[in-house]
Design a protein around this motif. Structure first.
Motif, PDB file in Angstrom:
ATOM      1  N   GLU A  11       0.797  -1.180   0.037  1.00  0.00           N
ATOM      2  CA  GLU A  11      -0.085   0.047  -0.145  1.00  0.00           C
ATOM      3  C   GLU A  11       0.899   1.348   0.041  1.00  0.00           C
ATOM      4  N   ALA A  12       1.924   1.193   0.817  1.00  0.00           N
ATOM      5  CA  ALA A  12       2.564   2.652   0.964  1.00  0.00           C
ATOM      6  C   ALA A  12       3.608   2.708  -0.418  1.00  0.00           C
ATOM      7  N   TYR A  15       2.820   5.534  -2.868  1.00  0.00           N
ATOM      8  CA  TYR A  15       2.742   6.713  -2.337  1.00  0.00           C
ATOM      9  C   TYR A  15       4.192   7.340  -2.403  1.00  0.00           C
ATOM     10  N   GLN A  18       5.437   7.907  -5.660  1.00  0.00           N
ATOM     11  CA  GLN A  18       5.036   9.159  -6.167  1.00  0.00           C
ATOM     12  C   GLN A  18       5.677  10.325  -5.713  1.00  0.00           C
ATOM     13  N   LEU A  36       5.065  11.970   4.749  1.00  0.00           N
ATOM     14  CA  LEU A  36       4.542  10.387   4.274  1.00  0.00           C
ATOM     15  C   LEU A  36       4.204   9.565   5.448  1.00  0.00           C
ATOM     16  N   LEU A  39       0.800   8.549   7.169  1.00  0.00           N
ATOM     17  CA  LEU A  39      -0.030   7.460   6.617  1.00  0.00           C
ATOM     18  C   LEU A  39      -0.149   6.214   7.170  1.00  0.00           C
TER      19      LEU A  39
END
Length: 89
Positions: A11-12, A15, A18, A36, A39
């Motif tokens: 999932e991480a 991110y 990006q 970050l 999250l």
């Protein structure tokens, strides 16, 4: 991101990738805990020293205690903004 990293943090990883694409690795390392890592409230996030481009000889990381103090200070700041009060003196 390495394939092993993406498998460990499915999932991480997007991110983080990006953020690296938009800002670069140095920015991600500098702003990791404030941009970050929050999250982690909704997904499994690696510690900064687990990032594939982290180099302990070059970069610093925060201890768990330092992170908790930072997040506590943010919570107090937000509460002060919400209530319109000044910090206790």
């Amino acid at each position: 991101m390495t394939e092993a990293f993406a498998e460990k943090y499915p999932e991480a990883a997007p991110y983080i990738q990006q953020a690296v694409d938009e800002h670069g690795e140095d920015w991600v390392l500098e702003h990791y805990y404030d941009q970050l890592y929050p999250l982690a409230q909704v997904m499994k996030m690696p510690d900064k020293d687990e990032l594939p481009f982290y180099d302990p000889d070059v970069h610093d990381t925060m201890t768990e205690k330092e992170r908790m103090e930072m997040y506590q200070a943010w919570a107090e700041y937000r509460e002060n903004l919400r209530t319109g009060t000044k910090p206790a003196e």
